[in-house]
Design a protein around this motif. Sequence first.
Motif, PDB file in Angstrom:
ATOM      1  N   TYR A 143       0.793  -1.228   0.000  1.00 65.08           N
ATOM      2  CA  TYR A 143       0.000   0.000   0.000  1.00 65.08           C
ATOM      3  C   TYR A 143       0.831   1.286   0.000  1.00 65.08           C
ATOM      4  CZ  TYR A 143      -4.175  -2.759   0.703  1.00 65.08           C
ATOM      5  OH  TYR A 143      -5.200  -3.649   0.525  1.00 65.08           O
ATOM      6  N   GLN A 144       2.142   1.182   0.009  1.00 66.83           N
ATOM      7  CA  GLN A 144       2.997   2.365   0.063  1.00 66.83           C
ATOM      8  C   GLN A 144       2.779   3.328  -1.107  1.00 66.83           C
ATOM      9  OE1 GLN A 144       4.828   3.033   2.830  1.00 66.83           O
ATOM     10  NE2 GLN A 144       4.966   5.048   1.882  1.00 66.83           N
ATOM     11  N   PRO A 145       2.596   2.870  -2.346  1.00 65.44           N
ATOM     12  CA  PRO A 145       2.343   3.818  -3.438  1.00 65.44           C
ATOM     13  C   PRO A 145       1.066   4.651  -3.217  1.00 65.44           C
ATOM     14  CG  PRO A 145       2.971   1.696  -4.342  1.00 65.44           C
ATOM     15  CD  PRO A 145       2.790   1.497  -2.870  1.00 65.44           C
ATOM     16  N   GLN A 146       0.006   4.029  -2.702  1.00 57.55           N
ATOM     17  CA  GLN A 146      -1.223   4.773  -2.434  1.00 57.55           C
ATOM     18  C   GLN A 146      -1.019   5.793  -1.322  1.00 57.55           C
ATOM     19  OE1 GLN A 146      -1.029   1.513  -2.886  1.00 57.55           O
ATOM     20  NE2 GLN A 146      -2.743   0.755  -4.080  1.00 57.55           N
ATOM     21  N   VAL A 147      -0.245   5.426  -0.329  1.00 57.20           N
ATOM     22  CA  VAL A 147       0.046   6.353   0.768  1.00 57.20           C
ATOM     23  C   VAL A 147       0.841   7.546   0.247  1.00 57.20           C
ATOM     24  CG1 VAL A 147       1.324   6.625   2.940  1.00 57.20           C
ATOM     25  CG2 VAL A 147      -0.064   4.574   2.561  1.00 57.20           C
ATOM     26  N   ASP A 148       1.831   7.279  -0.587  1.00 56.85           N
ATOM     27  CA  ASP A 148       2.638   8.356  -1.161  1.00 56.85           C
ATOM     28  C   ASP A 148       1.784   9.296  -2.025  1.00 56.85           C
ATOM     29  OD1 ASP A 148       4.860   7.289   0.076  1.00 56.85           O
ATOM     30  OD2 ASP A 148       5.568   6.242  -1.731  1.00 56.85           O
ATOM     31  N   THR A 149       0.866   8.716  -2.792  1.00 58.49           N
ATOM     32  CA  THR A 149      -0.032   9.527  -3.624  1.00 58.49           C
ATOM     33  C   THR A 149      -0.916  10.405  -2.748  1.00 58.49           C
ATOM     34  OG1 THR A 149      -0.064   7.833  -5.339  1.00 58.49           O
ATOM     35  CG2 THR A 149      -1.844   9.442  -5.388  1.00 58.49           C
ATOM     36  N   PHE A 150      -1.462   9.822  -1.692  1.00 59.44           N
ATOM     37  CA  PHE A 150      -2.329  10.596  -0.799  1.00 59.44           C
ATOM     38  C   PHE A 150      -1.550  11.725  -0.124  1.00 59.44           C
ATOM     39  CE2 PHE A 150      -4.385  11.273   3.347  1.00 59.44           C
ATOM     40  CZ  PHE A 150      -5.626  11.683   2.898  1.00 59.44           C
ATOM     41  N   LYS A 151      -0.331  11.441   0.325  1.00 58.09           N
ATOM     42  CA  LYS A 151       0.483  12.486   0.956  1.00 58.09           C
ATOM     43  C   LYS A 151       0.766  13.623  -0.021  1.00 58.09           C
ATOM     44  CE  LYS A 151       2.933   9.743   4.422  1.00 58.09           C
ATOM     45  NZ  LYS A 151       4.244   9.211   4.828  1.00 58.09           N
ATOM     46  N   ARG A 152       1.041  13.262  -1.272  1.00 56.60           N
ATOM     47  CA  ARG A 152       1.291  14.299  -2.281  1.00 56.60           C
ATOM     48  C   ARG A 152       0.024  15.101  -2.540  1.00 56.60           C
ATOM     49  NH1 ARG A 152       5.686  15.184  -5.406  1.00 56.60           N
ATOM     50  NH2 ARG A 152       5.289  16.527  -7.183  1.00 56.60           N
ATOM     51  N   MET A 153      -1.135  14.433  -2.534  1.00 61.08           N
ATOM     52  CA  MET A 153      -2.422  15.108  -2.736  1.00 61.08           C
ATOM     53  C   MET A 153      -2.694  16.098  -1.592  1.00 61.08           C
ATOM     54  SD  MET A 153      -5.101  15.185  -4.677  1.00 61.08           S
ATOM     55  CE  MET A 153      -6.828  15.558  -4.682  1.00 61.08           C
ATOM     56  N   LEU A 154      -2.298  15.734  -0.389  1.00 64.34           N
ATOM     57  CA  LEU A 154      -2.530  16.605   0.764  1.00 64.34           C
ATOM     58  C   LEU A 154      -1.804  17.946   0.650  1.00 64.34           C
ATOM     59  CD1 LEU A 154      -2.432  14.149   3.800  1.00 64.34           C
ATOM     60  CD2 LEU A 154      -4.413  15.349   2.860  1.00 64.34           C
ATOM     61  N   THR A 155      -0.736  17.990  -0.111  1.00 59.97           N
ATOM     62  CA  THR A 155      -0.015  19.254  -0.272  1.00 59.97           C
ATOM     63  C   THR A 155      -0.853  20.275  -1.041  1.00 59.97           C
ATOM     64  OG1 THR A 155       1.089  18.532  -2.304  1.00 59.97           O
ATOM     65  CG2 THR A 155       2.229  18.100  -0.218  1.00 59.97           C
ATOM     66  N   HIS A 156      -1.879  19.820  -1.743  1.00 58.71           N
ATOM     67  CA  HIS A 156      -2.743  20.714  -2.525  1.00 58.71           C
ATOM     68  C   HIS A 156      -4.050  21.043  -1.798  1.00 58.71           C
ATOM     69  CE1 HIS A 156      -0.054  20.205  -5.892  1.00 58.71           C
ATOM     70  NE2 HIS A 156      -0.118  18.888  -5.713  1.00 58.71           N
ATOM     71  N   ILE A 157      -4.183  20.584  -0.565  1.00 59.62           N
ATOM     72  CA  ILE A 157      -5.395  20.844   0.223  1.00 59.62           C
ATOM     73  C   ILE A 157      -5.027  21.778   1.362  1.00 59.62           C
ATOM     74  CG2 ILE A 157      -7.202  19.784   1.631  1.00 59.62           C
ATOM     75  CD1 ILE A 157      -6.807  17.236  -0.024  1.00 59.62           C
ATOM     76  N   ASP A 158      -5.817  22.846   1.517  1.00 61.07           N
ATOM     77  CA  ASP A 158      -5.510  23.803   2.581  1.00 61.07           C
ATOM     78  C   ASP A 158      -6.165  23.374   3.895  1.00 61.07           C
ATOM     79  OD1 ASP A 158      -8.181  24.506   2.421  1.00 61.07           O
ATOM     80  OD2 ASP A 158      -7.826  26.424   1.435  1.00 61.07           O
ATOM     81  N   SER A 159      -5.975  24.178   4.941  1.00 59.76           N
ATOM     82  CA  SER A 159      -6.451  23.828   6.282  1.00 59.76           C
ATOM     83  C   SER A 159      -7.974  23.800   6.394  1.00 59.76           C
ATOM     84  CB  SER A 159      -5.869  24.799   7.317  1.00 59.76           C
ATOM     85  OG  SER A 159      -6.313  26.115   7.029  1.00 59.76           O
ATOM     86  N   THR A 160      -8.670  24.427   5.458  1.00 62.47           N
ATOM     87  CA  THR A 160     -10.136  24.403   5.494  1.00 62.47           C
ATOM     88  C   THR A 160     -10.703  23.220   4.717  1.00 62.47           C
ATOM     89  OG1 THR A 160     -10.295  25.837   3.562  1.00 62.47           O
ATOM     90  CG2 THR A 160     -10.274  26.910   5.743  1.00 62.47           C
ATOM     91  N   GLY A 161      -9.854  22.457   4.034  1.00 63.54           N
ATOM     92  CA  GLY A 161     -10.296  21.274   3.309  1.00 63.54           C
ATOM     93  C   GLY A 161     -10.547  21.504   1.839  1.00 63.54           C
TER      94      GLY A 161
END
Length: 100
Positions: free
Chosen positions: A59-77
């Motif tokens: 599952y590491q590739p999915q985790v890495d993708t999600f972490k990268r996606m989080l960089t584009h989400i601000d604190s309000t979601g």
Amino acid sequence: MGNRIKPTVIEYPKEQTTLEDYEEDSKVSELESKINEYEELIQAQSHHIEELEQTVKHYQPQVDTFKRMLTHIDSTGYINFGSYKNDRLLLNQIRNSKRD
């Protein structure tokens, strides 16, 4: 010559055991069985750890993708679509995960 006393040697037969010998053998046997029990537990746990490591690796590739996606989400979601659309690596990761 009259004062010389010949020493008497008494042999301890190996077949003869005392209660103390039995207790020591019993303790050693008990410790050996506990060691064997612990070794079996350790082996089972190490097998379980190996399975978990394989799952994490899967599952590491999915985790890495999600972490990268989080960089584009601000604190309000909310997603910053400008930076999201320009992140080619993230878009490729998402495409590749959909193929799997």
